[in-house]
Design a protein around this motif. Structure first.
Motif, PDB file in Angstrom:
ATOM      1  N   SER A   1       0.826  -1.203   0.000  1.00  0.00           N
ATOM      2  CA  SER A   1       0.000   0.000   0.000  1.00  0.00           C
ATOM      3  C   SER A   1       0.862   1.257   0.000  1.00  0.00           C
ATOM      4  CB  SER A   1      -0.928   0.009   1.221  1.00  0.00           C
ATOM      5  OG  SER A   1      -1.650   1.221   1.289  1.00  0.00           O
ATOM      6  N   PHE A   2       1.906   1.257   0.814  1.00  0.00           N
ATOM      7  CA  PHE A   2       2.817   2.406   0.884  1.00  0.00           C
ATOM      8  C   PHE A   2       3.454   2.659  -0.483  1.00  0.00           C
ATOM      9  CE2 PHE A   2       7.021   4.229   1.351  1.00  0.00           C
ATOM     10  CZ  PHE A   2       6.851   5.225   2.300  1.00  0.00           C
ATOM     11  N   LYS A   3       3.897   1.611  -1.138  1.00  0.00           N
ATOM     12  CA  LYS A   3       4.584   1.768  -2.427  1.00  0.00           C
ATOM     13  C   LYS A   3       3.639   2.305  -3.502  1.00  0.00           C
ATOM     14  CE  LYS A   3       7.393  -2.161  -1.038  1.00  0.00           C
ATOM     15  NZ  LYS A   3       7.534  -3.621  -1.138  1.00  0.00           N
ATOM     16  N   TRP A   4       2.392   1.813  -3.533  1.00  0.00           N
ATOM     17  CA  TRP A   4       1.441   2.325  -4.519  1.00  0.00           C
ATOM     18  C   TRP A   4       1.174   3.804  -4.274  1.00  0.00           C
ATOM     19  CZ3 TRP A   4       2.149  -0.964  -7.868  1.00  0.00           C
ATOM     20  CH2 TRP A   4       1.919  -2.327  -7.731  1.00  0.00           C
ATOM     21  N   HIS A   5       1.007   4.185  -2.998  1.00  0.00           N
ATOM     22  CA  HIS A   5       0.718   5.586  -2.690  1.00  0.00           C
ATOM     23  C   HIS A   5       1.920   6.490  -2.964  1.00  0.00           C
ATOM     24  CE1 HIS A   5      -2.855   4.011  -0.614  1.00  0.00           C
ATOM     25  NE2 HIS A   5      -3.314   5.237  -0.735  1.00  0.00           N
ATOM     26  N   LEU A   6       3.093   5.919  -2.899  1.00  0.00           N
ATOM     27  CA  LEU A   6       4.295   6.693  -3.193  1.00  0.00           C
ATOM     28  C   LEU A   6       4.395   6.996  -4.685  1.00  0.00           C
ATOM     29  CD1 LEU A   6       6.850   7.935  -2.003  1.00  0.00           C
ATOM     30  CD2 LEU A   6       7.977   5.725  -2.246  1.00  0.00           C
ATOM     31  N   LEU A   7       3.858   6.135  -5.507  1.00  0.00           N
ATOM     32  CA  LEU A   7       3.937   6.310  -6.962  1.00  0.00           C
ATOM     33  C   LEU A   7       2.917   7.303  -7.500  1.00  0.00           C
ATOM     34  CD1 LEU A   7       4.386   2.569  -7.994  1.00  0.00           C
ATOM     35  CD2 LEU A   7       6.056   4.390  -8.379  1.00  0.00           C
TER      36      LEU A   7
ATOM     37  N   VAL B   1      -0.794  12.349 -12.616  1.00  0.00           N
ATOM     38  CA  VAL B   1      -1.046  11.556 -11.408  1.00  0.00           C
ATOM     39  C   VAL B   1       0.254  11.063 -10.773  1.00  0.00           C
ATOM     40  CG1 VAL B   1      -2.239   9.506 -10.527  1.00  0.00           C
ATOM     41  CG2 VAL B   1      -3.282  10.869 -12.332  1.00  0.00           C
ATOM     42  N   ILE B   2       1.316  10.934 -11.577  1.00  0.00           N
ATOM     43  CA  ILE B   2       2.596  10.426 -11.057  1.00  0.00           C
ATOM     44  C   ILE B   2       3.217  11.465 -10.123  1.00  0.00           C
ATOM     45  CG2 ILE B   2       4.874   9.533 -11.662  1.00  0.00           C
ATOM     46  CD1 ILE B   2       3.728   9.002 -14.490  1.00  0.00           C
ATOM     47  N   ARG B   3       3.729  11.021  -8.989  1.00  0.00           N
ATOM     48  CA  ARG B   3       4.293  11.950  -7.998  1.00  0.00           C
ATOM     49  C   ARG B   3       5.760  12.265  -8.350  1.00  0.00           C
ATOM     50  NH1 ARG B   3       2.383  10.328  -2.032  1.00  0.00           N
ATOM     51  NH2 ARG B   3       2.979  12.519  -1.749  1.00  0.00           N
ATOM     52  N   LYS B   4       5.920  12.954  -9.469  1.00  0.00           N
ATOM     53  CA  LYS B   4       7.248  13.142 -10.056  1.00  0.00           C
ATOM     54  C   LYS B   4       8.190  13.941  -9.162  1.00  0.00           C
ATOM     55  CE  LYS B   4       5.798  12.682 -14.870  1.00  0.00           C
ATOM     56  NZ  LYS B   4       5.692  13.338 -16.185  1.00  0.00           N
ATOM     57  N   LYS B   5       7.692  15.006  -8.557  1.00  0.00           N
ATOM     58  CA  LYS B   5       8.560  15.861  -7.746  1.00  0.00           C
ATOM     59  C   LYS B   5       9.149  15.063  -6.578  1.00  0.00           C
ATOM     60  CE  LYS B   5       8.547  20.199  -5.108  1.00  0.00           C
ATOM     61  NZ  LYS B   5       8.880  19.641  -3.780  1.00  0.00           N
ATOM     62  N   LEU B   6       8.302  14.332  -5.876  1.00  0.00           N
ATOM     63  CA  LEU B   6       8.761  13.560  -4.730  1.00  0.00           C
ATOM     64  C   LEU B   6       9.701  12.435  -5.164  1.00  0.00           C
ATOM     65  CD1 LEU B   6       8.607  13.032  -1.689  1.00  0.00           C
ATOM     66  CD2 LEU B   6       6.603  11.600  -2.106  1.00  0.00           C
ATOM     67  N   LEU B   7       9.363  11.735  -6.245  1.00  0.00           N
ATOM     68  CA  LEU B   7      10.191  10.638  -6.733  1.00  0.00           C
ATOM     69  C   LEU B   7      11.557  11.150  -7.205  1.00  0.00           C
ATOM     70  CD1 LEU B   7       7.433   8.672  -8.668  1.00  0.00           C
ATOM     71  CD2 LEU B   7       8.559   7.943  -6.553  1.00  0.00           C
ATOM     72  N   GLN B   8      11.576  12.333  -7.816  1.00  0.00           N
ATOM     73  CA  GLN B   8      12.833  12.930  -8.247  1.00  0.00           C
ATOM     74  C   GLN B   8      13.708  13.257  -7.041  1.00  0.00           C
ATOM     75  OE1 GLN B   8      13.963  14.012 -11.775  1.00  0.00           O
ATOM     76  NE2 GLN B   8      15.696  13.601 -10.427  1.00  0.00           N
ATOM     77  N   GLU B   9      13.092  13.767  -5.971  1.00  0.00           N
ATOM     78  CA  GLU B   9      13.844  14.084  -4.755  1.00  0.00           C
ATOM     79  C   GLU B   9      14.431  12.815  -4.136  1.00  0.00           C
ATOM     80  OE1 GLU B   9      11.050  16.163  -2.345  1.00  0.00           O
ATOM     81  OE2 GLU B   9      11.194  18.029  -3.490  1.00  0.00           O
ATOM     82  N   ILE B  10      13.685  11.724  -4.207  1.00  0.00           N
ATOM     83  CA  ILE B  10      14.174  10.460  -3.646  1.00  0.00           C
ATOM     84  C   ILE B  10      15.356   9.942  -4.456  1.00  0.00           C
ATOM     85  CG2 ILE B  10      13.606   8.033  -3.176  1.00  0.00           C
ATOM     86  CD1 ILE B  10      10.732   8.938  -2.634  1.00  0.00           C
TER      87      ILE B  10
END
Length: 378
Positions: free
Chosen positions: A188-194, A204-213
């Motif tokens: 569930s955490f991984k799906w919500h992270l995406l 819909v993709i959480r690009k800013k957060l994923l880029q920071e990671i």
């Protein structure tokens, strides 16, 4: 005449205001009941708890719009006052009250022990449940910086990931800095992270957060891409296949960016691209049809992949083992160190099959030896 016009204007304004008030009252009356009947008893206590801790109750439309932004849920379309929020945490929005319920404790009299939940609510800031309830609401709906500083470190993940709160850089940075290895998190955490909860967003993709990671923890994004690719069939009923491909493309692109100064053998972005194309040749066709989703590095490295595939005849095989898996070993020996356990049926690249122990490369990019009887060449 002038006096008459002013009188008419005043009457019109009063009439309009009265109409708005009646409409609002009618809406509230239409959904004033709670599906959970215990709310009738506890809502006054919850409301007082927020009020005594300086929570600013929003006008209905502002509260509604914030909920749509965070969760993609329009409370005006709900049948009851208590509206379940599909956030992975099981929280509830109280439409007529202007706050969300974050409690996950039993309500009412429990086995003759009294009203435990009412006692919790009356403890105020002496109870962790209440502290979370107050701060979550103040963060989400008041953008309250002091409340953000009071959120426990282990709760930061809930607010950033499950509740999609990305307005505060300190909160985001704290989450990224303290992110654990991917195996520490549930699906569930991984799906919500995406993806955002609100699937009506333009992206819909959480690009800013994923880029920071990826900037801080590139291995996490590498593992997240493998998770998505391996588990995409589980959610194809809920998530459009095109969105899954677009998300995989984004994850590959940011990995390619991060490792662009590395050789191909050390470029984990290319490892993702190469292995996904091998596992699913149709992905290459889909990426091409979507013009590689506008990502220049994917297009560039795909050309390299195709060129190398033409120059080198690559051999593949499938692991066949009645135990359900076989061991990938560091050297050509049954006593050698086990590098990885490969599931039976998994496709692998055969690098050298000249001896009894075959040198192979797994989907995760690891190289090692497997005894030849455990692999069926294609």
């Amino acid at each position: 005449m002038r006096s008459l016009m002013i009188s008419i204007l005043v009457v019109s304004i009063v009439s309009f205001s009265s109409c708005n008030s009646q409409t609002k009252e009618k809406r509230i009356q239409s959904i004033k009941k709670n599906e959970d009947t215990l709310y009738a008893e506890y809502l006054p206590l919850m409301r007082d708890l927020l009020k005594s801790n300086d929570y600013k109750f929003l006008e209905h439309d502002e509260f509604k719009n914030k909920l749509i932004g965070y969760f993609g849920v329009d409370i005006d379309n709900a049948k009851f006052n208590d509206v379940y929020l599909e956030s992975g945490l099981g929280y509830t929005a109280l439409s007529n009250e202007g706050f969300i319920d974050t409690y996950q404790v039993d309500r009412g009299v429990i086995d003759g022990a009294g009203d435990a939940f009412a006692d919790i609510l009356k403890e105020g800031l002496n109870n962790d449940y209440n502290i979370d309830f107050i701060n979550y609401n103040k963060v989400l709906f008041n953008d309250d910086l002091p409340a953000i500083s009071k959120v426990n470190v282990d709760k930061v993940e809930d607010i950033v990931v499950y509740l999609n709160y990305e307005k505060n850089n300190l909160l985001n940075n704290s989450f990224v800095k303290n992110i654990k290895k991917i195996d520490n998190y549930n699906e569930s955490f991984k799906w919500h992270l995406l993806w955002y909860n609100n699937k009506t967003k333009s992206d819909v993709i959480r690009k800013k957060l994923l880029q920071e990671i990826v900037n801080k923890k590139p291995d996490f994004i590498f593992d997240l891409a493998y998770f998505l690719n391996s588990n995409s069939n589980k959610i194809k009923e809920k998530i459009d296949s095109a969105l899954i491909d677009a998300t995989l493309a984004f994850l590959i692109e940011v990995e390619l960016q991060h490792y662009e100064d590395k050789d191909l053998n050390d470029n984990k972005g290319y490892s993702l691209l190469n292995n996904f194309y091998i596992q699913n040749p149709k992905m290459l066709d889909r990426f091409k049809s979507q013009k590689f989703y506008g990502y220049p590095l994917i297009e560039s490295y795909t050309k390299k992949y195709l060129l190398m595939s033409e120059e080198n005849e690559i051999s593949y095989g499938k692991v066949i083992d009645p135990d359900g898996y076989t061991n990938l070993r560091k050297d050509k020996s049954s006593t050698s160190v086990v590098i990885e356990k490969i599931k039976s049926g998994e496709r692998v690249e055969i690098l050298d099959d000249s001896e009894n122990w075959w040198l192979i490369k797994t989907n995760s990019g690891k190289k090692g030896y497997v005894y030849k009887t455990k692999i069926k060449a294609e």
